[in-house]
Design an enzyme around this catalytic site. Structure first.
Site, short mmCIF file in Angstrom:
data_model
loop_
_atom_site.label_atom_id
_atom_site.label_comp_id
_atom_site.label_asym_id
_atom_site.label_seq_id
_atom_site.Cartn_x
_atom_site.Cartn_y
_atom_site.Cartn_z
N ASP A 193 41.57 35.67 25.99
CA ASP A 193 42.09 34.23 25.63
C ASP A 193 41.09 32.96 25.81
OD1 ASP A 193 42.25 34.49 28.47
OD2 ASP A 193 44.27 33.10 28.31
N ASP A 271 42.16 38.16 41.84
CA ASP A 271 41.28 36.80 42.03
C ASP A 271 41.52 35.90 43.03
OD1 ASP A 271 44.01 36.47 40.94
OD2 ASP A 271 43.29 34.97 39.80
#
Length: 427
Positions: A193, A271
């Protein structure tokens, strides 16, 4: 000494051989005939020795001439090979978004070399419509499919986080394919995206050597967490920073880092795990003033967290910056730290109210000081800067300092002078 002994032995051999020949010739022959034959043989032998002497002298002279002219060797030797540019594949992490086409179209539009920047799309989820879109690009991209599509075993209270577990598993598998199976030395990771800027490839190409040579760095990111319109200087698209916060969202890592991280890769929330002190180890990333990626994916596992408030307003760089022709040595750790701290702490100290109400006088920069986790969060939130902290590190922060533009003026939201380390309990 060995050479002299060899000559003596050779001479002795000739003497004995010559006399043996004489004995054979004299045996049962007329003395007059024998004398004539011996004289003829001596003449022939002497002539042959003369020819051999001439040949040896020529060889000796040619050898001396060659040794006196070493430049001959350099003329004959092939030129040194040109440095081979590192292949930097672009790894696109895909799942079930058919809008991956927007990501791939921009990558292919701006890619300067197919050989230097192969595009690898790693797809999880098994979504066939998305697979069809990826396969429609044919040989322009490499399509990999993550084979394990089952649920990840998790604790009952973590069932709602199943998506994060699958994402972490996918990253582990895809990075192993890039570094272990395909044998690459570096990779730039983007999600399906993300849309990239025109100088996306130039940016990473220029910074790859620095990432390779500087052990105080562990990634290069295309993303500025506070890169919204109005919070960056549009006149400085070439400006780059060091940051202690792992930004992600279009980032480059080296195989050596994967060697370090792979054995302890987390089962979920990869992350945030990267932002923990045990992984970061006081290393920094490079990030730009103006982002080289933007995200268009509101829907996802994170349910659009931060998207409506921050992410959809991120400014994407539109001006091509020739980073490979720019001196980036100012980003080296010691040089950068000294210059950055000098600029921040020599800036005049201003109040939160003056910043908020736009009462700053002069061109800047200005320093706005926080003294606690709560004061940082309050000022950041009210000024439109991302206020969350990960293991004590603010987004886009370097040595506790967050740089942003407020009403056209540079402001440094900074801790007091003498800052030494982050407090991991700030979160």
């Amino acid at each position: 000494m060995v050479r002299k002994n060899s000559v003596i032995l050779f001479g002795t051999f000739l003497f004995v051989s010559w006399n043996a020949v004489l004995v054979l010739l004299l045996w049962n022959r007329d003395p007059g005939d024998v004398v004539q034959d011996v004289l003829k043989m001596a003449d022939a032998f002497e002539a042959e020795l003369g020819r051999q002497k001439d040949i040896l002298l020529q060889i000796k002279n040619q050898k001396l001439l060659f040794l006196r002219r070493p430049s001959n060797l350099s003329r004959l030797a092939p030129p040194p090979p040109a440095p081979v540019a590192t292949v930097i594949p672009i790894l696109v992490m895909a799942c079930n978004r058919v809008t991956v086409r927007r990501c791939l179209d921009k990558l292919l539009q701006y890619r300067p070399s197919e050989a230097l920047y192969p595009i690898i799309v790693s797809q999880d989820c098994g979504h066939e419509d998305t697979a069809a879109v990826i396969q429609s690009y044919g040989e322009k991209v490499t399509h990999l499919r993550q084979p394990d599509l089952g649920d990840v075993p998790v604790r009952p209270e973590h069932k709602k986080f199943q998506g994060y577990y699958k994402i972490s598993r996918h990253y582990h598998w895809a990075l192993s394919q890039v570094f272990r199976t395909l044998g690459h030395e570096a990779v730039v990771i983007v999600e399906d995206d993300l849309e990239v800027a025109p100088d996306f490839f130039e940016y990473f190409r220029a910074l790859q050597p620095m990432l390779q040579s500087d052990p105080s760095l562990w990634c290069v990111s295309a993303w500025n967490d506070n890169g919204r319109d109005g919070y960056v200087d549009p006149g400085k698209p070439s400006l780059l920073y060091r940051t202690d916060f792992f930004p992600g969202l279009g980032w480059m890592m080296l195989r050596q880092l994967w060697d370090e991280l792979e054995p302890k890769w987390p089962s979920a929330f990869w992350d945030d795990w990267m932002r923990q002190p045990d992984q970061r180890k006081n290393r920094a990333c490079i990030r730009p003033e103006i982002s080289r990626t933007i995200t268009f994916g509101r829907q996802g596992v994170s349910l659009g967290q931060f998207f409506d408030k921050y992410l959809k307003f991120i400014r994407l760089n539109s001006e091509f910056v020739p980073f490979t022709k720019i001196d980036l040595s100012y980003l080296k750790e010691e040089t950068y730290r000294v210059n950055f701290e000098k600029e921040v702490y020599s800036a005049p100290l201003v109040s939160y109210e003056d910043v908020k109400q736009g009462k700053l006088k002069g061109p800047g920069p200005f320093r706005l000081q926080y003294s606690s986790k709560d004061s940082f969060k309050t000022m950041a939130k009210n000024l439109g800067v991302m206020e969350d902290l990960k293991s004590g590190v603010p987004r886009a922060g370097y040595r506790g300092v967050v740089s942003f533009i407020s009403r056209g003026q540079r402001v440094y939201l900074a801790p007091p002078p003498g800052w030494t380390q982050y407090d991991p309990t700030w979160s």
